[in-house]
Design a protein around this motif. Structure first.
Motif, PDB file in Angstrom:
ATOM      1  N   SER A  60      11.423  20.815   4.533  1.00 33.57           N
ATOM      2  CA  SER A  60      11.777  20.354   3.195  1.00 33.57           C
ATOM      3  C   SER A  60      11.523  18.866   2.982  1.00 33.57           C
ATOM      4  CB  SER A  60      13.252  20.661   2.907  1.00 33.57           C
ATOM      5  OG  SER A  60      14.094  20.050   3.876  1.00 33.57           O
ATOM      6  N   ASN A  61      11.457  18.078   4.055  1.00 36.56           N
ATOM      7  CA  ASN A  61      11.301  16.630   3.915  1.00 36.56           C
ATOM      8  C   ASN A  61       9.996  16.102   4.509  1.00 36.56           C
ATOM      9  OD1 ASN A  61      14.104  15.717   2.861  1.00 36.56           O
ATOM     10  ND2 ASN A  61      14.593  17.043   4.592  1.00 36.56           N
ATOM     11  N   ALA A  62       9.085  17.005   4.844  1.00 36.28           N
ATOM     12  CA  ALA A  62       7.850  16.574   5.503  1.00 36.28           C
ATOM     13  C   ALA A  62       7.052  15.606   4.636  1.00 36.28           C
ATOM     14  CB  ALA A  62       7.001  17.786   5.861  1.00 36.28           C
ATOM     15  N   SER A  63       6.886  15.936   3.346  1.00 30.43           N
ATOM     16  CA  SER A  63       6.085  15.075   2.477  1.00 30.43           C
ATOM     17  C   SER A  63       6.738  13.720   2.287  1.00 30.43           C
ATOM     18  CB  SER A  63       5.871  15.754   1.116  1.00 30.43           C
ATOM     19  OG  SER A  63       7.124  15.981   0.474  1.00 30.43           O
ATOM     20  N   GLU A  64       8.061  13.700   2.140  1.00 33.46           N
ATOM     21  CA  GLU A  64       8.770  12.437   1.977  1.00 33.46           C
ATOM     22  C   GLU A  64       8.671  11.594   3.240  1.00 33.46           C
ATOM     23  OE1 GLU A  64      12.943  10.962  -0.034  1.00 33.46           O
ATOM     24  OE2 GLU A  64      12.716  13.034   0.615  1.00 33.46           O
ATOM     25  N   LEU A  65       8.743  12.256   4.386  1.00 35.21           N
ATOM     26  CA  LEU A  65       8.640  11.539   5.658  1.00 35.21           C
ATOM     27  C   LEU A  65       7.259  10.901   5.802  1.00 35.21           C
ATOM     28  CD1 LEU A  65       9.979  12.891   9.025  1.00 35.21           C
ATOM     29  CD2 LEU A  65       7.734  11.855   8.931  1.00 35.21           C
ATOM     30  N   VAL A  66       6.216  11.665   5.514  1.00 35.98           N
ATOM     31  CA  VAL A  66       4.854  11.155   5.669  1.00 35.98           C
ATOM     32  C   VAL A  66       4.582  10.020   4.689  1.00 35.98           C
ATOM     33  CG1 VAL A  66       2.412  11.740   5.460  1.00 35.98           C
ATOM     34  CG2 VAL A  66       3.976  13.314   6.602  1.00 35.98           C
ATOM     35  N   SER A  67       4.989  10.188   3.425  1.00 38.27           N
ATOM     36  CA  SER A  67       4.738   9.147   2.432  1.00 38.27           C
ATOM     37  C   SER A  67       5.466   7.858   2.776  1.00 38.27           C
ATOM     38  CB  SER A  67       5.154   9.635   1.044  1.00 38.27           C
ATOM     39  OG  SER A  67       6.555   9.852   0.976  1.00 38.27           O
ATOM     40  N   SER A  68       6.673   7.977   3.321  1.00 43.11           N
ATOM     41  CA  SER A  68       7.422   6.786   3.717  1.00 43.11           C
ATOM     42  C   SER A  68       6.700   6.030   4.820  1.00 43.11           C
ATOM     43  CB  SER A  68       8.824   7.180   4.188  1.00 43.11           C
ATOM     44  OG  SER A  68       9.567   7.773   3.147  1.00 43.11           O
ATOM     45  N   LEU A  69       6.165   6.760   5.786  1.00 48.47           N
ATOM     46  CA  LEU A  69       5.460   6.112   6.886  1.00 48.47           C
ATOM     47  C   LEU A  69       4.138   5.498   6.424  1.00 48.47           C
ATOM     48  CD1 LEU A  69       6.071   8.652   9.798  1.00 48.47           C
ATOM     49  CD2 LEU A  69       7.341   6.588   9.221  1.00 48.47           C
ATOM     50  N   ILE A  70       3.477   6.131   5.464  1.00 42.00           N
ATOM     51  CA  ILE A  70       2.231   5.575   4.932  1.00 42.00           C
ATOM     52  C   ILE A  70       2.506   4.250   4.231  1.00 42.00           C
ATOM     53  CG2 ILE A  70       0.441   5.922   3.190  1.00 42.00           C
ATOM     54  CD1 ILE A  70       0.477   8.885   3.893  1.00 42.00           C
ATOM     55  N   PHE A  71       3.583   4.207   3.457  1.00 42.33           N
ATOM     56  CA  PHE A  71       3.959   2.953   2.807  1.00 42.33           C
ATOM     57  C   PHE A  71       4.230   1.866   3.844  1.00 42.33           C
ATOM     58  CE2 PHE A  71       5.313   5.350  -1.134  1.00 42.33           C
ATOM     59  CZ  PHE A  71       4.391   4.730  -1.958  1.00 42.33           C
ATOM     60  N   ALA A  72       4.999   2.207   4.879  1.00 43.72           N
ATOM     61  CA  ALA A  72       5.373   1.213   5.879  1.00 43.72           C
ATOM     62  C   ALA A  72       4.161   0.662   6.615  1.00 43.72           C
ATOM     63  CB  ALA A  72       6.356   1.824   6.875  1.00 43.72           C
ATOM     64  N   ALA A  73       3.152   1.487   6.842  1.00 44.04           N
ATOM     65  CA  ALA A  73       1.987   1.070   7.623  1.00 44.04           C
ATOM     66  C   ALA A  73       1.183  -0.032   6.950  1.00 44.04           C
ATOM     67  CB  ALA A  73       1.078   2.274   7.891  1.00 44.04           C
ATOM     68  N   LYS A  74       1.429  -0.304   5.670  1.00 45.31           N
ATOM     69  CA  LYS A  74       0.708  -1.373   4.972  1.00 45.31           C
ATOM     70  C   LYS A  74       1.228  -2.756   5.351  1.00 45.31           C
ATOM     71  CE  LYS A  74      -0.499   1.616   1.110  1.00 45.31           C
ATOM     72  NZ  LYS A  74      -0.463   1.835  -0.354  1.00 45.31           N
ATOM     73  N   LYS A  75       2.376  -2.807   6.050  1.00 46.59           N
ATOM     74  CA  LYS A  75       2.902  -4.052   6.613  1.00 46.59           C
ATOM     75  C   LYS A  75       3.120  -5.130   5.556  1.00 46.59           C
ATOM     76  CE  LYS A  75       0.937  -3.290  11.227  1.00 46.59           C
ATOM     77  NZ  LYS A  75       2.234  -2.981  11.842  1.00 46.59           N
ATOM     78  N   LYS A  76       3.723  -4.736   4.461  1.00 50.46           N
ATOM     79  CA  LYS A  76       4.070  -5.683   3.404  1.00 50.46           C
ATOM     80  C   LYS A  76       5.531  -5.477   3.013  1.00 50.46           C
ATOM     81  CE  LYS A  76      -0.623  -5.671   1.530  1.00 50.46           C
ATOM     82  NZ  LYS A  76      -1.482  -5.344   0.374  1.00 50.46           N
ATOM     83  N   LYS A  77       6.122  -6.538   2.527  1.00 46.32           N
ATOM     84  CA  LYS A  77       7.537  -6.466   2.176  1.00 46.32           C
ATOM     85  C   LYS A  77       7.790  -5.429   1.086  1.00 46.32           C
ATOM     86  CE  LYS A  77      11.269  -9.240   0.226  1.00 46.32           C
ATOM     87  NZ  LYS A  77      11.663 -10.575  -0.277  1.00 46.32           N
TER      88      LYS A  77
ATOM     89  N   ILE B  47       8.560   0.703  13.189  1.00 44.19           N
ATOM     90  CA  ILE B  47       7.453   0.518  14.122  1.00 44.19           C
ATOM     91  C   ILE B  47       6.143   0.256  13.372  1.00 44.19           C
ATOM     92  CG2 ILE B  47       6.023   1.654  15.864  1.00 44.19           C
ATOM     93  CD1 ILE B  47       8.692   0.758  16.945  1.00 44.19           C
ATOM     94  N   LEU B  48       5.845   1.088  12.372  1.00 42.98           N
ATOM     95  CA  LEU B  48       4.577   0.956  11.657  1.00 42.98           C
ATOM     96  C   LEU B  48       4.558  -0.257  10.739  1.00 42.98           C
ATOM     97  CD1 LEU B  48       3.890   4.687  10.710  1.00 42.98           C
ATOM     98  CD2 LEU B  48       2.864   3.354  12.556  1.00 42.98           C
ATOM     99  N   GLY B  49       5.710  -0.643  10.215  1.00 48.39           N
ATOM    100  CA  GLY B  49       5.751  -1.752   9.262  1.00 48.39           C
ATOM    101  C   GLY B  49       6.058  -3.099   9.878  1.00 48.39           C
ATOM    102  N   ARG B  50       6.181  -3.160  11.192  1.00 49.35           N
ATOM    103  CA  ARG B  50       6.593  -4.415  11.840  1.00 49.35           C
ATOM    104  C   ARG B  50       5.563  -5.519  11.627  1.00 49.35           C
ATOM    105  NH1 ARG B  50       4.127  -5.117  17.007  1.00 49.35           N
ATOM    106  NH2 ARG B  50       2.799  -3.344  17.554  1.00 49.35           N
ATOM    107  N   VAL B  51       6.080  -6.718  11.369  1.00 46.82           N
ATOM    108  CA  VAL B  51       5.272  -7.927  11.246  1.00 46.82           C
ATOM    109  C   VAL B  51       5.992  -9.041  12.004  1.00 46.82           C
ATOM    110  CG1 VAL B  51       4.254  -7.291   9.027  1.00 46.82           C
ATOM    111  CG2 VAL B  51       6.413  -8.538   9.078  1.00 46.82           C
ATOM    112  N   ASP B  52       5.329 -10.165  12.159  1.00 43.67           N
ATOM    113  CA  ASP B  52       5.949 -11.299  12.841  1.00 43.67           C
ATOM    114  C   ASP B  52       7.057 -11.893  11.972  1.00 43.67           C
ATOM    115  OD1 ASP B  52       4.146 -10.876  14.833  1.00 43.67           O
ATOM    116  OD2 ASP B  52       2.813 -12.536  14.286  1.00 43.67           O
ATOM    117  N   ILE B  53       8.165 -12.240  12.602  1.00 46.17           N
ATOM    118  CA  ILE B  53       9.285 -12.869  11.903  1.00 46.17           C
ATOM    119  C   ILE B  53       9.192 -14.376  12.108  1.00 46.17           C
ATOM    120  CG2 ILE B  53      11.787 -13.063  11.768  1.00 46.17           C
ATOM    121  CD1 ILE B  53      11.988 -10.195  12.725  1.00 46.17           C
ATOM    122  N   VAL B  54       9.074 -15.091  11.009  1.00 42.61           N
ATOM    123  CA  VAL B  54       9.000 -16.549  11.032  1.00 42.61           C
ATOM    124  C   VAL B  54      10.065 -17.094  10.097  1.00 42.61           C
ATOM    125  CG1 VAL B  54       7.566 -18.579  10.602  1.00 42.61           C
ATOM    126  CG2 VAL B  54       6.526 -16.485  11.511  1.00 42.61           C
ATOM    127  N   GLY B  55      10.934 -17.928  10.630  1.00 41.16           N
ATOM    128  CA  GLY B  55      11.996 -18.480   9.811  1.00 41.16           C
ATOM    129  C   GLY B  55      12.990 -17.437   9.339  1.00 41.16           C
TER     130      GLY B  55
END
Length: 539
Positions: A426-443, A150-158
């Protein structure tokens, strides 16, 4: 901030003791039938070093407090481990071995704590360990997977996502938006599925001889094949664990990507730090012992003029942006090491933090984090067990007639409670960091997100399952997790099949429409476990 966190952690048990009126630090062995405290009907806690409660609300408070401590400790371990990348050590070793190993410590500690104590206690509390293993694996492959999409979604072209371009959401966006990941992420899915095969050893034996039923547990007759199949599972899991670490060293794309992203973040911080130092510098300065006049340009920070400093940090920022654009190109799929600019490295070193200070901070964070996990995993397991155990021996009270009565409890299996609670801690920090990375919307950042999730599931399939199977086999515990393991395997292979199909058939692009069935899979997994236990009679 770190000091405040440590103070909160140290004071939490005392806060619990003072705010929960039914909590006492009294050893059972110090009491007898003539004890005044016994005759007054006060509650008694068996353990002398941790708070306890005879009420549901009090135990929920304890779980929340211990959960906060474990969550903070997991964050400390994560931050300390990532700081190792700033020391200039080989990224293949740090990113490929150290970071995955340290990330698995919280879950491993919970599993070990659940299998401690007497054999009878371990037989009851090991359900917390299975809840941690199942909940962590299933949660990581569903909730943050959905969030990353959801956070990392971008337009799909080709057939591929366009970095940074995200149009307004419409119904057609379900197939016209999504994320594109690198091909190494798809390879990590294959590794995850291969490391899931040891589940079939112990569970396959249980399927062959008939899944453990409630009747078997009531007779307290652990099946003889469980011990040998559990030990075999454990050995293969540990072999797979070391094999996985070797794989991360040899095929080190994910480790290099993480190291490069960390370097870029450090460069950004150094640029900002340089500008702040420039702004905060005094307007009058001395160069070689001679005061500058008010009308002259005032050199700052070692003789550099203000204009020079601005040009210097702008040059570092511009080099960083150029490298970032190169990494986002199509070639980034196959390139494992990105070229760096030597001049920018020299400029960056002038403002970066000394290595010894980074090493000291990293060591302190890791020692404190691991120490807190070690100290508070067992109290967390006890608190979870007390909340749902109707025959709990850890606390009781004497009523007015002199009869012993146990405290309040919630009539649900401890597995379901730990399935939800412990993975969040036990996985809160990993979960948050993963979502922060995704929010940048880059491959490149989306690839980091999904690579972390698949990698964490692989660590659960190897290290965590190996520890759990070792406890069952060596201690001769009862195997009562046919339903849980069946659902774990089902979720692993459903998510693996989706990732492989859209990886090899759909240009490694996950459309947005995949996310909604995935998030429901988390809740359906709990329902499937309950149905197998109640309708099929599996335990």
């Amino acid at each position: 901030m770190f000091t405040v966190s440590c103070l909160i952690i140290v004071l939490l048990p005392y806060v619990v003791k003072s705010t929960t009126m039914d909590s006492y630090y009294i050893l059972e062995d110090s009491l007898d039938n003539n004890d005044t405290f016994n005759r007054t009907g006060g509650p008694i806690c068996v353990y002398g070093l941790e708070p306890c409660s005879i009420t549901i609300l009090g135990n929920i408070q304890l779980i929340l407090f211990f959960g906060i401590i474990l969550g903070v400790s997991a964050k400390l371990i994560s931050d300390g481990a990532e700081m190792l990348l700033d020391l200039g050590l080989p990224s293949v070793i740090i990113g490929g071995i150290v970071l995955p190993l340290l990330g698995a410590i919280p879950d491993s500690a919970m599993i070990i704590a659940s299998g401690s104590g007497s054999k009878k206690e371990a037989d009851e509390q090991i359900a917390v360990g299975m809840g941690t293993l199942a909940g962590s694996t299933i949660m990581l492959l569903t909730i943050p997977w959905f969030g990353g999409l959801i956070l990392g979604r971008v337009d799909i072209v080709g057939g591929r996502g366009v970095d940074g371009k995200c149009s307004r959401f419409t119904l057609s966006s379900l197939w016209k938006q999504g994320v594109t990941v690198s091909r190494d992420v798809t390879y990590s899915v294959i590794v995850m599925l291969l490391t899931a095969l040891p589940y079939f050893i112990i569970q396959g034996a249980d399927w062959y001889y008939g899944p453990t039923t409630k009747m078997d547990l009531d007779k307290h007759k652990p099946k003889p094949y469980i011990k040998y199949s559990a030990i075999t599972t454990s050995v293969i899991c540990f072999v797979g664990f070391f094999g996985y670490l070797i794989y991360l060293m040899v095929y080190n794309v994910a480790a290099m990507r993480k190291s490069e992203l960390r370097r870029q973040e450090r460069m950004k911080r150094d640029v900002v730090k340089g500008f702040i130092l420039n702004i905060q510098a005094p307007k009058t300065n001395a160069v070689d012992g001679v005061d500058t006049e008010a009308g002259e340009k005032k050199p700052l920070l070692g003789g550099h003029s203000e204009t020079g400093l601005q040009k210097k940090y702008f040059k570092v920022w511009k080099v960083h942006k150029k490298q970032e654009e190169e990494e986002e190109s199509e070639v980034s799929d196959d390139v494992e090491k990105k070229p760096s600019n030597q001049h920018s490295s020299e400029e960056d070193q002038e403002v970066e933090e000394p290595k010894w200070k980074i090493a000291l901070k990293s060591t302190l964070l890791l020692v404190v984090g691991v120490g807190l996990v070690t100290l508070f995993s067992d109290p967390m397991v006890d608190a979870l067990s007390r909340l749902v155990d109707k025959d709990n021996r850890n606390y009781y009270f004497i009523d007015g007639s002199g009869k012993k009565k146990h405290g309040q409890y919630i009539p649900i299996p401890v597995f379901y409670l730990s399935f939800i609670v412990t993975p969040l801690c036990s996985n809160a920090s990993e979960l948050v960091s993963s979502l922060i990375f995704a929010a940048k919307k880059k491959k490149v950042t989306s690839s980091m997100t999904f690579s972390q999730l698949y990698g964490a599931a692989t660590m659960n399939n190897t290290l965590c399952l190996g520890i759990f199977a070792a406890l069952v086999g060596i201690r001769g515990l009862t195997w009562q997790y046919s339903a849980e393991v069946t659902v774990i395997l089902l979720v692993l292979f459903i998510m693996g099949a989706k990732a492989l199909f859209f990886g090899f058939i759909n240009n490694h692009t996950y459309p947005l429409a995949l996310g909604f069935p995935v998030v429901f899979l988390y809740f359906n997994s709990i329902l499937m476990i309950w149905m197998l236990e109640h309708f099929a009679g599996w335990k």
